[in-house]
Design a protein around this motif. Structure first.
Motif, mmCIF file in Angstrom:
data_model
loop_
_atom_site.group_PDB
_atom_site.id
_atom_site.type_symbol
_atom_site.label_atom_id
_atom_site.label_comp_id
_atom_site.label_asym_id
_atom_site.label_seq_id
_atom_site.Cartn_x
_atom_site.Cartn_y
_atom_site.Cartn_z
ATOM 1 N N LYS A 199 35.186 31.529 43.959
ATOM 2 C CA LYS A 199 35.576 32.406 45.115
ATOM 3 C C LYS A 199 37.273 32.673 45.056
ATOM 4 N N THR A 200 37.588 33.587 45.680
ATOM 5 C CA THR A 200 38.844 33.919 45.577
ATOM 6 C C THR A 200 39.489 34.515 47.014
ATOM 7 N N ILE A 201 40.523 33.798 47.469
ATOM 8 C CA ILE A 201 41.146 34.674 48.673
ATOM 9 C C ILE A 201 42.622 34.979 48.505
ATOM 10 N N ARG A 202 43.059 36.146 48.597
ATOM 11 C CA ARG A 202 44.389 36.519 48.459
ATOM 12 C C ARG A 202 44.885 37.439 49.898
ATOM 13 N N THR A 439 41.306 34.805 55.591
ATOM 14 C CA THR A 439 40.255 36.012 55.066
ATOM 15 C C THR A 439 40.665 37.172 55.903
#
Lengths: 466, 346
Positions: A199-202, A439
């Motif tokens: 998973k990635t959050i940017r 998010t």
């Protein structure tokens, strides 16, 4: 104390007194003594008040716990009931060449024996169905079950397990999650890589954020594998009725999902399965999916009798889910005043032999990883990796205790380096009502500042309370 | 020498599943005497969830906790529930219970409206009565209304409802989305004493201030916080599953896997932070999991404050703490001599 109805302890003792005309064998231990407790229950005032919300209402089940009258699965017995035991592999990675159960079946008192090849659909799991009910072809970790026995007593079932011969062909194994990431590492479940969830959050631009920062802090943090250790181990009883409907009483905390998994593994329509959750002696996330239930159902079907199974303490550790060990790299850029400008996080989760609830743990850990702080530039990357170890799954906090240990350790290092009080540093950075989460969600009912102030006041933090 | 230290840690934690649907359904049945039965598919796992759900049903019906009997955890008899997981029971199942109770109540309001000569929307349920809002002297016992509704009018007061928290899927590349409908917040502060000759850590006190929205049952909230802290202490200092080189556990027992017992518990002070979430049942959110989230962090920060060592791998066993203290001493004396060398050199 208000007057209670006279307890009938003395009457009970009289009733239990040895009657010389009754043979000793007739005082069965399974018989519950009659009314050692008052049946006219005095209801505490707090349960009788309105409004109900906000009352420190006592629990009806607490009374039974206190009197020792709660009936857990281990306290239950059905007529003709058999006891099941599961043979554990004891090797972490191997191909099963042969399972010979003939000596076990020949043992007097053994009524049914089950192997992985007899499970109608031998796979389950909430995200990926990568877990066998009993290993049939391949062992993925040392706690895998390879065969099961139902016998007239636990002792005979245990003895029968010793007589089951399993021949293994050892296969390469990997135990360290970082080694499991290497290109030449053995593939636990085949495929191109041992990474089975990521998973990635940017948000914003971390490179820009770090470039603006006065100081940058970096650290690696690690956490260990732990068990839920409920007082009551996993336990269940399965019984079939003459119409081919199976009833299972279980220590599961999620019966809706449990019934779906049972329907899949047993190959039955859902409405032919009755799953009842008994009073559970501790869960903490460890009783969220089926373990021995399909095994008991199939043994009970073979035997034509009810079958009970209770995990040993060792099985509780080796054959149920555990908490994910994390390897966490944190990089944080701050202003001289301690405002966090950018945070970069990389998480590697030791995912054990099966996915179980890893995907959920990974997701929550990822979302929460940067902490309850207003950070404009952030980047979180996380992955869960197969290893030939006990499966990791749901456990109270779903990855949050791990990341909280990391981000809060680093917060204190930042505070110390900048000469700012740790409480003050947090107050400068925490979410406010309407803050944007990592998010992109607008947060409401945010009371983190209030909780910091309240804890600090109670502790006497600002007075230097020690 | 024993050295004291204090450490603070705060956290946030979501209620319910990450994006995925995690519905709960509930059935509330008001019997002819005004008591009620709640059917829920969740399971009591020791946390007191059924008591809290009963209190929510009672609040919605305007009756007392003991007036609601809770039937749970039977796929033949109770409606579906996602279950005791993700700190979701009070919030998600609680919302379903509140909605189901309102369904049952609307039948009673129809019946009572005729009896009291008002419109149903003018009514409220309180203190085991159905009464006219702002004119409570016109009221009827809830049992009398339920009796008439079921036995005379043939409309039993049965309500069913479900709830699922609204979420927005997360973008695969950026993770942007609304994975949860609400979050809770908490702070814990630990005070420890570290023996710098043995590395042993004793926790003297933990102060905890937790947000759970409205505390439906403050006693059970406190119980959760105390239990979570016990679990957090084990995670911080003691518990660890160990493996041999062949991937077999070497301590799968309670002799060699050391858990905290009541004797290891420090003084715990629990504060419930004043909070109200309009999306929760009567403002409630949840409290199950968050209670242990900041505990280890607070303890490790307190160890750092006490003896100046940063343990970066859990658990902080006495061996690990002592090794770090020794390394620091050696490092410190090395740095000290370097400084002296510098000062002498010119």
């Amino acid at each position: 104390m208000p007057e209670r109805p006279r307890t009938t302890v003395e009457q009970h003792e009289r009733s239990q007194a040895v009657d010389p005309t009754v043979p000793a064998a007739m005082s069965l231990p399974a018989l519950r003594p009659s009314a050692v407790f008052p049946l006219d229950v005095l209801v505490p005032q707090v349960r009788l008040q309105t409004p109900a919300v906000g009352q420190r209402a006592t629990r009806p089940d607490a009374r039974l716990h206190g009197l020792g009258l709660t009936r857990y699965i281990d306290d239950m017995s059905l007529p003709g009931m058999l006891h099941a035991k599961i043979k554990r592999a004891g090797v972490a990675s191997a191909r099963i060449v042969r399972v010979d159960t003939s000596a076990a079946e020949a043992l007097a008192g053994v009524v049914a024996v089950l192997t992985g090849r007899e499970i109608p659909v031998n796979s389950f799991g909430p995200t990926f169905q990568d877990q066998p009910v009993l290993a049939a072809e391949r062992v993925f970790h040392a706690g895998d079950g390879v065969a099961a026995v139902a016998a007239i007593s636990e002792q005979i079932a245990a003895e029968a397990l010793e007589r089951i011969v399993v021949e293994y062909e050892p296969l390469p194994a990997v135990f360290d999650p970082l080694q499991a990431l290497e290109a030449n590492a053995p593939r636990v479940h085949g495929g191109a890589s041992n990474v089975y969830a990521s998973k990635t959050i940017r948000r914003g631009d971390v490179a820009y954020g770090f470039a603006q920062a006065a100081r940058i802090f970096e650290g690696r943090y690690r956490t260990q594998m732990v068990e839920h250790v409920p007082i009551e181990p996993h336990a269940a009883i399965a019984e079939w009725d003459p119409n081919g409907r199976v009833s299972i009483q279980s220590s599961l905390g999620r019966i809706t999902l449990g019934r779906a998994d049972l329907a899949r593994t047993l190959g039955l329509p859902m409405n032919r399965i009755r799953l009842s959750g008994t009073v559970v002696g501790g869960n903490f996330g460890g009783k969220n999916e089926i373990t021995l239930e399909p095994v008991l159902a199939l043994l009970a079907k073979k035997a034509g009798r009810p079958v009970k199974g209770v995990f040993s303490r060792a099985e509780e550790f080796t054959a149920s889910t555990t908490r994910h060990p994390f390897i966490m790299d944190y990089k944080t850029g701050v202003t001289p005043e301690g405002r966090i400008l950018a945070r970069e996080v990389r998480l590697v989760l030791d995912g054990g032999a099966y996915c179980s609830w890893s995907e959920t743990t990974l997701g929550k850990a990822c979302i929460l990883a940067t902490g309850p702080y207003r950070i404009e530039h952030l980047h979180v990357e996380a992955m869960a990796v197969y290893t030939n170890k006990t499966m990791t799954g749901a456990m109270r906090g779903f990855g949050a205790p791990q990341v909280c240990f990391a981000y809060e350790s680093q917060m204190d290092d930042i505070a110390a380096a900048l000469g700012i009080d740790p409480l003050e540093l947090r107050l400068r950075n925490v979410f406010e009502e309407g803050s944007i989460s990592p998010t992109g969600q607008v947060l409401q009912s945010v009371v983190i500042r209030k909780s910091l102030e309240q804890a600090a006041q109670r502790f006497g933090w600002r007075e230097g309370g020690r | 020498m024993k050295r004291r230290g204090r450490g603070i840690a705060c956290m946030w934690y979501p209620i319910g599943f990450t994006v995925s649907a995690n519905p709960s359904a509930a059935v509330v049945m008001v019997t002819e005497d005004g008591t009620a039965t709640l059917l829920t598919g969740t399971v009591e796992t020791g946390q007191g969830a059924l008591t809290v759900l009963g209190q929510i049903a009672a609040e919605a019906l305007g009756v007392a906790t003991d007036d609601v009997h809770v039937v749970s955890g039977d796929t033949d008899a109770t409606p579906m529930d996602t279950g005791a997981i993700a700190s979701r029971t009070t919030y998600v199942t609680g919302n379903a219970v509140r909605l189901a109770a309102h369904e049952a109540l609307s039948i009673l309001f129809d019946t009572a409206a005729d009896m009291l000569g008002v419109r149903p929307e003018q009514l409220e349920a309180r203190d085991r009565k159905i009464q006219v809002k702002d004119f409570a002297q016109r009221s009827l016992p809830i049992g009398e209304v339920a009796q008439r509704s079921q036995v005379v009018l043939g409309r039993p007061a049965v309500g069913a409802a479900s709830y699922n928290p609204p979420t927005v899927p997360m973008d695969a590349q950026t993770g942007q989305g609304k994975p949860f409908n609400t979050y809770v917040y908490a702070t814990q502060i630990a005070e420890v004493e570290v023996d710098d000759e043995t590395g042993e850590v004793e926790i003297l006190r933990v102060v905890a201030a937790h947000d759970c929205g409205t505390p439906i049952n403050p006693m059970l909230v406190e119980g959760q916080v105390q239990g979570g802290i016990a679990m957090g202490i084990g995670f911080a200092l003691q518990e660890e599953i160990l493996f041999d080189d062949a991937g077999r556990q070497i301590n799968p027992n309670l002799t060699n896997y050391i858990m905290p017992t009541s004797l290891d518990m420090p003084e715990v002070q629990v504060d419930i932070v004043d909070s109200y979430d309009p999306t929760g049942p009567f403002g409630a959110k949840g409290v199950g999991e968050p209670t242990l989230v900041p505990t280890a962090a607070a303890i490790l920060n307190a160890i750092h404050d006490a003896v100046g060592v940063r343990i970066t791998a859990l658990p902080a066993t006495a061996e690990r703490v002592l090794a770090a203290i020794k390394a620091k001493r050696t490092g410190a004396s090395a740095r000290l001599s370097a400084v002296s060398a510098d000062t002498i050199a010119p």
